[in-house]
Design a protein around this motif. Structure first.
Motif, mmCIF file in Angstrom:
data_model
loop_
_atom_site.group_PDB
_atom_site.id
_atom_site.type_symbol
_atom_site.label_atom_id
_atom_site.label_comp_id
_atom_site.label_asym_id
_atom_site.label_seq_id
_atom_site.Cartn_x
_atom_site.Cartn_y
_atom_site.Cartn_z
ATOM 1 N N LEU A 14 0.822 -1.209 0.000
ATOM 2 C CA LEU A 14 0.000 0.000 0.000
ATOM 3 C C LEU A 14 0.858 1.262 0.000
ATOM 4 C CD1 LEU A 14 -2.806 -1.094 2.483
ATOM 5 C CD2 LEU A 14 -2.991 -0.860 0.003
ATOM 6 N N ALA A 15 1.941 1.233 0.765
ATOM 7 C CA ALA A 15 2.828 2.399 0.817
ATOM 8 C C ALA A 15 3.511 2.625 -0.527
ATOM 9 C CB ALA A 15 3.867 2.210 1.920
ATOM 10 N N ARG A 28 9.590 3.949 5.605
ATOM 11 C CA ARG A 28 9.321 3.600 7.016
ATOM 12 C C ARG A 28 8.809 2.169 7.130
ATOM 13 N NH1 ARG A 28 4.626 4.508 10.499
ATOM 14 N NH2 ARG A 28 5.346 4.272 12.645
ATOM 15 N N ALA A 29 7.883 1.790 6.246
ATOM 16 C CA ALA A 29 7.327 0.434 6.278
ATOM 17 C C ALA A 29 8.422 -0.597 6.018
ATOM 18 C CB ALA A 29 6.212 0.297 5.252
ATOM 19 N N VAL A 30 9.287 -0.337 5.052
ATOM 20 C CA VAL A 30 10.384 -1.256 4.743
ATOM 21 C C VAL A 30 11.348 -1.341 5.923
ATOM 22 C CG1 VAL A 30 12.436 -1.549 3.292
ATOM 23 C CG2 VAL A 30 10.222 -1.051 2.243
ATOM 24 N N ASN A 31 11.674 -0.223 6.528
ATOM 25 C CA ASN A 31 12.597 -0.222 7.672
ATOM 26 C C ASN A 31 12.037 -1.015 8.848
ATOM 27 O OD1 ASN A 31 14.708 1.224 6.507
ATOM 28 N ND2 ASN A 31 13.811 3.182 7.053
ATOM 29 N N LEU A 32 10.760 -0.838 9.130
ATOM 30 C CA LEU A 32 10.151 -1.575 10.245
ATOM 31 C C LEU A 32 10.101 -3.075 9.967
ATOM 32 C CD1 LEU A 32 7.266 0.864 11.210
ATOM 33 C CD2 LEU A 32 9.255 0.267 12.601
ATOM 34 N N TYR A 33 9.757 -3.440 8.739
ATOM 35 C CA TYR A 33 9.690 -4.862 8.383
ATOM 36 C C TYR A 33 11.087 -5.483 8.411
ATOM 37 C CZ TYR A 33 8.185 -9.102 5.931
ATOM 38 O OH TYR A 33 7.904 -10.403 5.575
#
Length: 110
Positions: A14-15, A28-33
């Protein structure tokens, strides 16, 4: 909210679709995952994700510190540093670390 529920792949998808409007959301989503993957010992998978968001704004130092935690071959760190170099973001310090990774890999193979 998807990130809080650990639905990282959906959040990243989605991001990515919203990347034009909010480029930081995807990063941010990639870093958290990737952090979640590294915590589970899946460093190579984390590195592959992090390679996809290498840019001038990426927190390269944080990524390298996280990938250095990999025990053994440190293949994830080597892959990330190689990608940094190929994308033109590697500094002399990064290149020295990459050479050290090659030396470690060669020593382990002997």
């Amino acid at each position: 909210q998807l990130l809080q529920r650990s639905l990282f792949p959906v959040a990243i998808l989605l991001a990515r679709r919203e990347k034009k409007h909010n480029p930081k959301l995807h990063e941010r989503a990639v870093n958290l995952y990737s952090k979640s993957l590294a915590t589970r010992g899946e460093y190579d998978a984390a590195a592959e994700l992090l390679i996809s968001v290498i840019s001038e704004t990426a927190d390269i130092s944080r990524v390298i510190l996280m990938l250095k935690e990999q025990v053994g071959s440190r293949s994830a760190l080597r892959k990330y540093l190689e990608a940094l170099h190929s994308k033109g973001f590697a500094t002399d310090k990064h290149m020295r670390l990459l050479v050290a990774c090659y030396k470690d890999a060669t020593a382990a193979a002997v």
